[in-house]
Design a protein around this motif. Structure first.
Motif, PDB file in Angstrom:
ATOM      1  N   TRP A 120     -11.411  31.027  35.824  1.00 16.68           N
ATOM      2  CA  TRP A 120     -10.763  32.333  35.958  1.00 16.68           C
ATOM      3  C   TRP A 120     -11.193  33.332  34.892  1.00 16.68           C
ATOM      4  O   TRP A 120     -10.930  34.530  35.020  1.00 16.68           O
ATOM      5  N   HIS A 121     -11.821  32.837  33.823  1.00 14.81           N
ATOM      6  CA  HIS A 121     -12.139  33.735  32.715  1.00 14.81           C
ATOM      7  C   HIS A 121     -13.589  33.587  32.287  1.00 14.81           C
ATOM      8  O   HIS A 121     -14.167  32.498  32.378  1.00 14.81           O
ATOM      9  N   LYS A 122     -14.145  34.685  31.836  1.00 18.69           N
ATOM     10  CA  LYS A 122     -15.538  34.710  31.418  1.00 18.69           C
ATOM     11  C   LYS A 122     -15.710  34.019  30.070  1.00 18.69           C
ATOM     12  O   LYS A 122     -14.917  34.207  29.142  1.00 18.69           O
ATOM     13  N   LYS A 123     -16.788  33.253  29.995  1.00 16.53           N
ATOM     14  CA  LYS A 123     -17.101  32.621  28.720  1.00 16.53           C
ATOM     15  C   LYS A 123     -17.804  33.598  27.786  1.00 16.53           C
ATOM     16  O   LYS A 123     -17.635  33.546  26.573  1.00 16.53           O
ATOM     17  N   HIS A 124     -18.597  34.508  28.374  1.00 14.64           N
ATOM     18  CA  HIS A 124     -19.318  35.506  27.597  1.00 14.64           C
ATOM     19  C   HIS A 124     -19.049  36.889  28.202  1.00 14.64           C
ATOM     20  O   HIS A 124     -19.815  37.367  29.048  1.00 14.64           O
ATOM     21  N   PRO A 125     -17.943  37.562  27.774  1.00 13.06           N
ATOM     22  CA  PRO A 125     -17.613  38.886  28.335  1.00 13.06           C
ATOM     23  C   PRO A 125     -18.635  39.932  27.915  1.00 13.06           C
ATOM     24  O   PRO A 125     -19.299  39.813  26.877  1.00 13.06           O
ATOM     25  N   LYS A 126     -18.762  40.942  28.781  1.00 13.79           N
ATOM     26  CA  LYS A 126     -19.686  42.036  28.505  1.00 13.79           C
ATOM     27  C   LYS A 126     -18.940  43.215  27.887  1.00 13.79           C
ATOM     28  O   LYS A 126     -17.708  43.309  27.971  1.00 13.79           O
ATOM     29  N   VAL A 127     -19.706  44.105  27.287  1.00 12.94           N
ATOM     30  CA  VAL A 127     -19.109  45.302  26.696  1.00 12.94           C
ATOM     31  C   VAL A 127     -18.459  46.128  27.799  1.00 12.94           C
ATOM     32  O   VAL A 127     -19.074  46.394  28.835  1.00 12.94           O
ATOM     33  N   GLY A 128     -17.236  46.521  27.575  1.00 14.99           N
ATOM     34  CA  GLY A 128     -16.528  47.324  28.569  1.00 14.99           C
ATOM     35  C   GLY A 128     -15.607  46.530  29.452  1.00 14.99           C
ATOM     36  O   GLY A 128     -14.839  47.118  30.234  1.00 14.99           O
ATOM     37  N   ASP A 129     -15.687  45.175  29.418  1.00 19.21           N
ATOM     38  CA  ASP A 129     -14.778  44.354  30.222  1.00 19.21           C
ATOM     39  C   ASP A 129     -13.338  44.537  29.741  1.00 19.21           C
ATOM     40  O   ASP A 129     -13.067  44.644  28.530  1.00 19.21           O
ATOM     41  N   VAL A 130     -12.425  44.557  30.650  1.00 16.70           N
ATOM     42  CA  VAL A 130     -11.006  44.761  30.351  1.00 16.70           C
ATOM     43  C   VAL A 130     -10.314  43.416  30.229  1.00 16.70           C
ATOM     44  O   VAL A 130     -10.495  42.520  31.058  1.00 16.70           O
ATOM     45  N   LYS A 131      -9.498  43.272  29.208  1.00 13.89           N
ATOM     46  CA  LYS A 131      -8.758  42.035  29.013  1.00 13.89           C
ATOM     47  C   LYS A 131      -7.725  41.841  30.123  1.00 13.89           C
ATOM     48  O   LYS A 131      -7.243  42.797  30.710  1.00 13.89           O
TER      49      LYS A 131
END
Length: 414
Positions: free
Chosen positions: A11-22
């Protein structure tokens, strides 16, 4: 194992990108960012590679369940006791289709494959096609027999037994594919009693009557009667006999192929392939046939004009000795209509089959006294000697002209 010792969070990203919303799942100290699968399906995935190196991705609702599963798999792989949990979950129809595809890839007998496909489509899939394979038990095989006995199309016991054999082949295939089925799933199953079919013992006079009748029904097919009784070729082999397969000056036939549904396919068994010596009588009949019947039957002038207008192209010459009137290979269905008419016209029993000509061939070879039984087997191209002996000792002919004087001397009072 070698993928990850910890469950994977789908369900959750291991490596979020810039601009991703929590998302609301995380905390200030441990923020989480939603993946494309967020909220869909189970959250935790146990990722590992099985003993064959194939990636596995079972999913679980909690991290603890996924971790426990990974621990069990790790221990099973270490001790070589791991069992694939997936095969039994797939439906029976999946394995049935896979079995047919593999047999076709191995270029098995086409007629046999068509028979299997028909049994699977008409009976096995309607009965258990959507069931998980691992759910089958021995009682399901017994229930399948009851299901078959209620089918109007299966009027004879032999038909029920044939479908059951396909079922048994499929069950064995699934067991070979590691589906957890009971070993006795097809054992000791009560089947309807099959009355063995008695072959029609033809006399030389009856063969002549049959050839004469076929000449009236469809003259260009009379030669098949002579091929069957003088060379012992099966129906498909006679359909596939070519001019190139005849050694005209040496009275030999090269049996190399047969025709099924118009296509060239392998012969029944390895023993079927042969360089077959034949009586010169048959060679003369073949020559007469080729001189009398061209590949394509002649048509009237009006038909020729219609053919030209429609762009008709004659079929390719495949060298076949026997074709239909259009010059194309014979098919069993079309020939069967002519055969039944000829059998009726000749006054023969209605159950007379083309294969009975092969029985006539073998019986006459054995009764001639010119050949030992093993030579008769070779000429008949039987894979097993029991097939030859059954024909050689055909009851109506085996006792013909025999005088028994074995027992009188045993009981004569001196």
């Amino acid at each position: 194992m070698a993928e990850s010792d910890a469950p994977f969070d789908r369900w959750h990203k291991k490596h979020p990108k810039v601009g991703d919303v929590k998302c609301k799942c995380g905390t200030k100290k441990n923020p989480l960012y939603p993946s494309a699968d967020h909220g869909r399906g189970l959250q935790w995935q146990a990722r590992y590679k099985d003993s064959n190196g194939r990636p596995r991705r079972p999913m679980f609702a909690t991290w603890e369940e996924a971790r426990d599963h990974l621990d069990k798999v790790r221990a099973a792989l270490r001790t070589n006791s791991w069992v694939d949990p997936e095969p039994g979950r797939k439906p029976v129809a999946f394995y049935a289709d896979e079995m047919i595809a593999r047999r076709r890839k191995m270029r098995g007998n086409e007629n046999t494959l068509v028979g299997y496909e028909g049994h699977i489509r008409r009976y096995i899939k309607p009965f258990a096609g959507f069931r998980p394979a691992q759910s089958l038990a021995r009682r399901d095989t017994a229930a399948f027999i009851d299901f078959l006995l209620e089918r109007p199309a299966l009027k004879e016991a032999s038909s029920v037994v044939q479908v059951f054999r396909t079922w048994r082949i499929l069950m064995n295939y699934m067991i070979d594919e590691d589906v957890p089925l009971p070993a006795n799933i097809c054992a000791r199953i009560a089947l309807p009693e099959v009355v063995p079919r008695v072959s029609v013992a033809l006399s030389p006079e009856q063969v002549v009557d049959l050839a004469t009748a076929m000449r009236e029904v469809e003259p260009r097919l009379e030669i098949l009667v002579w091929i069957g009784c003088c060379a012992g070729l099966r129906e498909g082999e006679a359909f596939g006999l070519t001019r190139q397969a005849v050694e005209w000056d040496q009275d030999l036939l090269y049996v190399r192929e047969q025709r099924q549904r118009g296509k060239s396919v392998k012969l029944k068994t390895r023993a079927s392939y042969a360089t077959l010596p034949v009586d010169h009588f048959l060679i003369m009949r073949l020559k007469e046939h080729l001189e009398t019947f061209p590949q394509v039957a002649p048509v009237c002038a009006d038909t020729k004009r219609l053919q030209r207008a429609r762009g008709y192209a004659p079929p390719p010459d495949e060298g076949l000795i026997v074709t239909n009137r259009l010059g194309r290979p014979l098919t069993p269905g079309a020939f069967e209509l002519h055969w039944k008419r000829a059998v009726r016209l000749a006054g023969l029993p209605g159950e007379t089959r083309f294969h009975d000509l092969k029985h006539f061939y073998t019986t006459r070879l054995g009764a001639s006294g010119q050949f030992d039984p093993k030579t008769v087997q070779a000429l008949s191209r039987h894979a097993k000697f029991t097939e030859t002996w059954d024909r050689y000792a055909h009851p109506p002919l085996a006792v013909q002209g025999v005088r028994v004087s074995t027992f009188g001397s045993l009981f004569t009072v001196s």
